[in-house]
Design a protein around this motif. Structure first.
Motif, short mmCIF file in Angstrom:
data_model
loop_
_atom_site.label_atom_id
_atom_site.label_comp_id
_atom_site.label_asym_id
_atom_site.label_seq_id
_atom_site.Cartn_x
_atom_site.Cartn_y
_atom_site.Cartn_z
N SER A 1 -2.91 -38.08 -11.22
CA SER A 1 -3.84 -37.99 -10.14
C SER A 1 -4.50 -36.62 -10.61
O SER A 1 -3.77 -35.75 -11.05
CB SER A 1 -2.91 -37.74 -8.73
N GLY A 2 -5.63 -36.42 -10.00
CA GLY A 2 -6.49 -35.14 -10.10
C GLY A 2 -7.71 -35.42 -10.25
O GLY A 2 -8.23 -36.60 -10.05
N VAL A 3 -8.43 -34.76 -10.80
CA VAL A 3 -9.94 -34.61 -11.06
C VAL A 3 -10.15 -34.82 -12.72
O VAL A 3 -9.65 -34.01 -13.37
CB VAL A 3 -10.98 -33.63 -10.45
N TYR A 4 -10.93 -35.78 -13.23
CA TYR A 4 -11.29 -35.77 -14.48
C TYR A 4 -12.82 -35.40 -14.79
O TYR A 4 -13.49 -35.93 -14.08
CB TYR A 4 -10.91 -37.15 -14.83
N PHE A 5 -12.76 -34.51 -15.58
CA PHE A 5 -14.26 -33.94 -15.90
C PHE A 5 -14.59 -34.31 -17.23
O PHE A 5 -13.83 -34.42 -18.43
CB PHE A 5 -14.47 -32.49 -15.83
N CYS A 6 -15.95 -34.64 -17.54
CA CYS A 6 -16.66 -34.96 -18.75
C CYS A 6 -17.47 -33.57 -18.87
O CYS A 6 -18.00 -32.97 -18.23
CB CYS A 6 -17.31 -36.20 -18.84
N ALA A 7 -17.45 -32.99 -20.14
CA ALA A 7 -18.37 -31.75 -20.56
C ALA A 7 -19.07 -32.03 -21.88
O ALA A 7 -18.27 -32.56 -22.84
CB ALA A 7 -17.48 -30.71 -20.47
N VAL A 8 -20.44 -31.76 -21.80
CA VAL A 8 -21.01 -31.90 -23.13
C VAL A 8 -21.41 -30.66 -23.59
O VAL A 8 -21.78 -29.62 -22.76
CB VAL A 8 -22.18 -32.76 -23.03
#
Lengths: 107, 112
Positions: free
Chosen positions: A82-89
């Protein structure tokens, strides 16, 4: 600037289920990273994946740079996922984050 | 090895004041970046420093400034604080400019 869109914005799973998170980006990038942010705000690096496929335990990621998207797979989910999943470019010396996917895994 | 460290952990300031946040990178990392994260959003890029020089700047006003020291640690300064500056400020370090970034625990700033 470059646009990063993540989907879905929210996801609720039962423990043991599988899920796929998507990240679309609007321009060519030098690299792409996936992060997990825990409830205390700590960002944990999951994958550095400008292209190709990588696996780490129950998690795997695939980036298709030519089509400007990346996928994060979570198998046999656990409550600790559980939590927040971030994508970063990264492009032009700037790391641009999406708005994240908030995942809740219930027991 | 120690990870990225940030200080202080929490900070409360009033409008118009100045604040300095500090970051120590992982040993051997020469690049430090700063991010602002407001509630419900992804981190927003503020600055990147590499070898003590500014190498990237995000869309933030001139009230925001930073520097990197010879030991590669870094400070983020914010002048004339506004209520909207309340956020989690994150520092990340990497070996090189385009390498994997590792984040510190953040400094939670509240402006009253």
């Amino acid at each position: 600037g470059i646009q990063v869109e993540q989907s879905p914005p929210d996801l609720i799973l039962q423990e043991g289920a599988n899920s796929t998170l998507r990240c679309n980006f609007s321009d060519s990038v030098n690299n792409l990273q996936w992060f997990h942010q825990n409830p205390w705000g700590q960002l944990i690096n999951l994958f550095y994946i400008p292209s190709g496929t990588k696996q780490n335990g129950r998690l795997s990621a695939t980036t298709v740079a030519t089509e400007r998207y990346s996928l994060l797979y979570i198998s046999s989910s656990q409550t600790t996922d559980s939590g927040v999943y971030f994508c970063a470019v990264e492009a032009y010396s700037t790391l641009t984050f999406g708005k994240g996917t908030m995942l809740l895994v219930s027991p | 090895d120690a990870g990225v460290t940030q200080s202080p952990t929490h900070l409360i300031k009033t409008r118009g004041q100045h604040v300095t946040l500090r970051c120590s990178p992982i040993s051997g990392h020469k690049s430090v970046s700063w991010y602002q994260q407001v509630l419900g959003q992804g981190p927003q890029f503020i600055f990147q420093y590499y070898e003590k020089e500014e190498r990237g700047r995000g869309n933030f006003p001139d009230r925001f400034s930073a520097r990197q020291f010879p030991n590669y640690s870094s400070e983020l300064n914010v002048n004339a604080l506004l209520l909207g500056d309340s956020a989690l400020y994150l520092c990340a370090s990497s070996v090189d400019m385009s390498d994997t970034q590792y984040f510190g625990p953040g400094t939670r700033l509240t402006v009253l």
